[in-house]
Write a protein that holds these residues in place. Structure first.
Motif, PDB file in Angstrom:
ATOM      1  N   ARG A 134       3.411  20.033  -2.566  1.00 52.86           N
ATOM      2  CA  ARG A 134       3.769  18.840  -3.330  1.00 52.86           C
ATOM      3  C   ARG A 134       4.555  19.146  -4.588  1.00 52.86           C
ATOM      4  O   ARG A 134       4.993  18.219  -5.271  1.00 52.86           O
ATOM      5  CB  ARG A 134       2.510  18.055  -3.716  1.00 52.86           C
ATOM      6  N   GLY A 135       4.723  20.425  -4.933  1.00 52.03           N
ATOM      7  CA  GLY A 135       5.400  20.729  -6.181  1.00 52.03           C
ATOM      8  C   GLY A 135       4.579  20.181  -7.340  1.00 52.03           C
ATOM      9  O   GLY A 135       3.375  20.376  -7.412  1.00 52.03           O
ATOM     10  N   GLY A 136       5.209  19.454  -8.225  1.00 50.40           N
ATOM     11  CA  GLY A 136       4.485  18.871  -9.357  1.00 50.40           C
ATOM     12  C   GLY A 136       3.973  17.480  -9.095  1.00 50.40           C
ATOM     13  O   GLY A 136       3.477  16.817 -10.015  1.00 50.40           O
ATOM     14  N   ARG A 137       4.110  17.009  -7.869  1.00 46.54           N
ATOM     15  CA  ARG A 137       3.728  15.643  -7.551  1.00 46.54           C
ATOM     16  C   ARG A 137       2.205  15.527  -7.452  1.00 46.54           C
ATOM     17  O   ARG A 137       1.552  16.302  -6.778  1.00 46.54           O
ATOM     18  CB  ARG A 137       4.383  15.261  -6.223  1.00 46.54           C
ATOM     19  N   PRO A 138       1.607  14.521  -8.119  1.00 44.38           N
ATOM     20  CA  PRO A 138       0.155  14.368  -8.028  1.00 44.38           C
ATOM     21  C   PRO A 138      -0.236  13.710  -6.706  1.00 44.38           C
ATOM     22  O   PRO A 138       0.613  13.205  -5.954  1.00 44.38           O
ATOM     23  CB  PRO A 138      -0.178  13.442  -9.206  1.00 44.38           C
ATOM     24  N   LEU A 139      -1.527  13.705  -6.425  1.00 43.45           N
ATOM     25  CA  LEU A 139      -2.027  12.929  -5.293  1.00 43.45           C
ATOM     26  C   LEU A 139      -1.659  11.467  -5.468  1.00 43.45           C
ATOM     27  O   LEU A 139      -1.584  10.957  -6.595  1.00 43.45           O
ATOM     28  CB  LEU A 139      -3.553  13.041  -5.216  1.00 43.45           C
ATOM     29  N   PRO A 140      -1.413  10.746  -4.379  1.00 41.00           N
ATOM     30  CA  PRO A 140      -1.163   9.313  -4.498  1.00 41.00           C
ATOM     31  C   PRO A 140      -2.343   8.600  -5.149  1.00 41.00           C
ATOM     32  O   PRO A 140      -3.484   9.063  -5.064  1.00 41.00           O
ATOM     33  CB  PRO A 140      -0.995   8.863  -3.039  1.00 41.00           C
ATOM     34  N   GLU A 141      -2.073   7.492  -5.777  1.00 42.53           N
ATOM     35  CA  GLU A 141      -3.138   6.678  -6.358  1.00 42.53           C
ATOM     36  C   GLU A 141      -3.985   6.095  -5.233  1.00 42.53           C
ATOM     37  O   GLU A 141      -3.451   5.471  -4.306  1.00 42.53           O
ATOM     38  CB  GLU A 141      -2.557   5.552  -7.219  1.00 42.53           C
ATOM     39  N   THR A 142      -5.272   6.312  -5.282  1.00 40.04           N
ATOM     40  CA  THR A 142      -6.144   5.863  -4.200  1.00 40.04           C
ATOM     41  C   THR A 142      -7.190   4.849  -4.653  1.00 40.04           C
ATOM     42  O   THR A 142      -7.854   4.244  -3.811  1.00 40.04           O
ATOM     43  CB  THR A 142      -6.877   7.061  -3.565  1.00 40.04           C
ATOM     44  N   ALA A 143      -7.354   4.653  -5.936  1.00 39.69           N
ATOM     45  CA  ALA A 143      -8.365   3.717  -6.424  1.00 39.69           C
ATOM     46  C   ALA A 143      -8.058   2.311  -5.927  1.00 39.69           C
ATOM     47  O   ALA A 143      -6.933   1.813  -6.053  1.00 39.69           O
ATOM     48  CB  ALA A 143      -8.421   3.739  -7.943  1.00 39.69           C
ATOM     49  N   GLY A 144      -9.060   1.680  -5.345  1.00 36.54           N
ATOM     50  CA  GLY A 144      -8.920   0.294  -4.921  1.00 36.54           C
ATOM     51  C   GLY A 144      -8.115   0.072  -3.661  1.00 36.54           C
ATOM     52  O   GLY A 144      -7.791  -1.071  -3.336  1.00 36.54           O
ATOM     53  N   ARG A 145      -7.798   1.124  -2.919  1.00 38.12           N
ATOM     54  CA  ARG A 145      -7.060   0.947  -1.671  1.00 38.12           C
ATOM     55  C   ARG A 145      -7.722   1.772  -0.570  1.00 38.12           C
ATOM     56  O   ARG A 145      -8.445   2.730  -0.838  1.00 38.12           O
ATOM     57  CB  ARG A 145      -5.596   1.359  -1.836  1.00 38.12           C
ATOM     58  N   PRO A 146      -7.483   1.417   0.707  1.00 37.83           N
ATOM     59  CA  PRO A 146      -8.064   2.211   1.788  1.00 37.83           C
ATOM     60  C   PRO A 146      -7.458   3.602   1.838  1.00 37.83           C
ATOM     61  O   PRO A 146      -6.261   3.777   1.618  1.00 37.83           O
ATOM     62  CB  PRO A 146      -7.698   1.409   3.054  1.00 37.83           C
ATOM     63  N   VAL A 147      -8.293   4.578   2.142  1.00 35.81           N
ATOM     64  CA  VAL A 147      -7.859   5.958   2.295  1.00 35.81           C
ATOM     65  C   VAL A 147      -8.333   6.446   3.661  1.00 35.81           C
ATOM     66  O   VAL A 147      -9.506   6.296   4.013  1.00 35.81           O
ATOM     67  CB  VAL A 147      -8.430   6.864   1.187  1.00 35.81           C
ATOM     68  N   ILE A 148      -7.400   7.041   4.417  1.00 37.50           N
ATOM     69  CA  ILE A 148      -7.719   7.623   5.719  1.00 37.50           C
ATOM     70  C   ILE A 148      -7.535   9.131   5.610  1.00 37.50           C
ATOM     71  O   ILE A 148      -6.418   9.617   5.415  1.00 37.50           O
ATOM     72  CB  ILE A 148      -6.814   7.067   6.831  1.00 37.50           C
ATOM     73  N   VAL A 149      -8.622   9.865   5.703  1.00 38.90           N
ATOM     74  CA  VAL A 149      -8.579  11.329   5.688  1.00 38.90           C
ATOM     75  C   VAL A 149      -8.494  11.796   7.140  1.00 38.90           C
ATOM     76  O   VAL A 149      -9.325  11.424   7.972  1.00 38.90           O
ATOM     77  CB  VAL A 149      -9.818  11.918   4.994  1.00 38.90           C
ATOM     78  N   VAL A 150      -7.478  12.606   7.435  1.00 38.41           N
ATOM     79  CA  VAL A 150      -7.179  12.992   8.816  1.00 38.41           C
ATOM     80  C   VAL A 150      -7.182  14.508   8.949  1.00 38.41           C
ATOM     81  O   VAL A 150      -6.645  15.222   8.087  1.00 38.41           O
ATOM     82  CB  VAL A 150      -5.790  12.445   9.247  1.00 38.41           C
ATOM     83  N   ASP A 151      -7.783  14.997  10.036  1.00 40.97           N
ATOM     84  CA  ASP A 151      -7.661  16.409  10.394  1.00 40.97           C
ATOM     85  C   ASP A 151      -7.458  16.490  11.900  1.00 40.97           C
ATOM     86  O   ASP A 151      -7.551  15.471  12.611  1.00 40.97           O
ATOM     87  CB  ASP A 151      -8.894  17.193   9.948  1.00 40.97           C
ATOM     88  N   ASP A 152      -7.199  17.722  12.415  1.00 40.20           N
ATOM     89  CA  ASP A 152      -6.985  17.851  13.857  1.00 40.20           C
ATOM     90  C   ASP A 152      -8.281  18.003  14.624  1.00 40.20           C
ATOM     91  O   ASP A 152      -8.288  17.958  15.855  1.00 40.20           O
ATOM     92  CB  ASP A 152      -6.011  18.994  14.183  1.00 40.20           C
ATOM     93  N   GLY A 153      -9.405  18.182  13.934  1.00 40.94           N
ATOM     94  CA  GLY A 153     -10.685  18.263  14.613  1.00 40.94           C
ATOM     95  C   GLY A 153     -11.794  18.629  13.654  1.00 40.94           C
ATOM     96  O   GLY A 153     -11.549  19.055  12.514  1.00 40.94           O
ATOM     97  N   LEU A 154     -13.023  18.438  14.117  1.00 37.63           N
ATOM     98  CA  LEU A 154     -14.210  18.772  13.331  1.00 37.63           C
ATOM     99  C   LEU A 154     -15.054  19.764  14.111  1.00 37.63           C
ATOM    100  O   LEU A 154     -15.514  19.455  15.211  1.00 37.63           O
ATOM    101  CB  LEU A 154     -15.063  17.530  13.071  1.00 37.63           C
ATOM    102  N   ALA A 155     -15.261  20.939  13.540  1.00 36.48           N
ATOM    103  CA  ALA A 155     -16.191  21.901  14.131  1.00 36.48           C
ATOM    104  C   ALA A 155     -17.481  21.855  13.315  1.00 36.48           C
ATOM    105  O   ALA A 155     -18.380  21.096  13.621  1.00 36.48           O
ATOM    106  CB  ALA A 155     -15.568  23.289  14.167  1.00 36.48           C
ATOM    107  N   THR A 156     -17.542  22.615  12.226  1.00 39.93           N
ATOM    108  CA  THR A 156     -18.722  22.538  11.361  1.00 39.93           C
ATOM    109  C   THR A 156     -18.635  21.407  10.348  1.00 39.93           C
ATOM    110  O   THR A 156     -19.656  20.951   9.839  1.00 39.93           O
ATOM    111  CB  THR A 156     -18.919  23.853  10.598  1.00 39.93           C
TER     112      THR A 156
END
Length: 238
Positions: A134-156
């Protein structure tokens, strides 16, 4: 077996469901398209999609494209057992505190303090990856909006747990964990951490995420930034 439900529905309600996806997936992009179709009817307008690099980013790209959402990364790092680093005893996500497997620490005779140097090293690598992606870019603003956390799979589920806890602290209106495939026991364990859990396939016999993909090539930092650039160009063109 398939989970796609809000947290207020009993996990036992899902035990009778039959598998509705064909495994293995061809690749992460196909898996992302399957996942996106499960997410599309859920009313996630205005959501931001945060993918766990590296493998979650191609999956997240398909989800973001289908939902018309911005895509970014949420960087995590496994905290390994020092004599055997591939054994994860915890994880850390950017903006969050370390999350440890308390039961495993007890069995190994360790405390969190014993891992301070390992945590420091992983924080440094996490910061390097944040800068690379991301370089110097911060995380997107997430307060008060839906957030979808995505990965390719869950093991542990260690890194996913650290990720959703870090996100919960940022005040999203709805927190969703979405993966194409996950170990059934891990899925059950993580359900209390989120508002919605979307997992099209949750096999009980589960050795590793890669067994559920035909093409499971390792990705580089350059691959991650290429997927992010592709997503940004697509939104700009739209």
């Amino acid at each position: 077996m398939s989970w796609n439900r809000p947290a207020n529905r009993s996990a036992r309600d899902d035990l009778g469901q039959t598998e509705t996806v064909r495994l293995p997936y061809t690749d992460r992009s196909e898996a992302g398209r399957v996942l996106a179709e499960r997410l599309a009817p859920m009313g996630l307008d205005g959501a931001v999609v945060l993918a766990l690099p590296r493998g979650g980013v191609p999956v997240g790209h398909e989800v973001a494209r289908r939902l018309g959402s911005p895509l970014d990364v949420l960087v995590t790092r496994k905290i390994g057992y020092p004599p055997q680093p591939e054994l994860g005893v915890g994880a850390i996500a950017e903006g969050g505190s370390p999350v440890f497997d308390a039961g495993l620490l007890r069995r190994l005779g360790l405390s969190a303090d014993d891992l301070a140097r390992t945590v420091e090293a992983e924080r440094a690598e996490l910061a390097r990856r944040v800068a690379a992606y991301r370089g110097g870019r911060p995380l997107p603003e997430t307060a008060g909006r839906p957030v979808i956390v995505v990965d390719d799979g869950l093991a542990t589920g260690g890194t996913a747990r650290a990720a959703v806890r870090a996100m919960r602290e940022r005040g999203p209106s709805r927190l969703v964990l979405a993966v194409p495939v996950g170990a059934a026991e891990t899925v059950h364990d993580l359900e209390p951490e989120v508002d919605d859990m979307v997992v099209p396939a949750a096999p009980w016999e589960f050795r590793a995420v890669g067994q559920w993909y035909r093409d499971f090539d390792q990705l580089s930092d350059a691959d991650v930034t290429a997927w992010l650039d592709r997503a940004a160009r697509a939104r700009g063109a739209g």
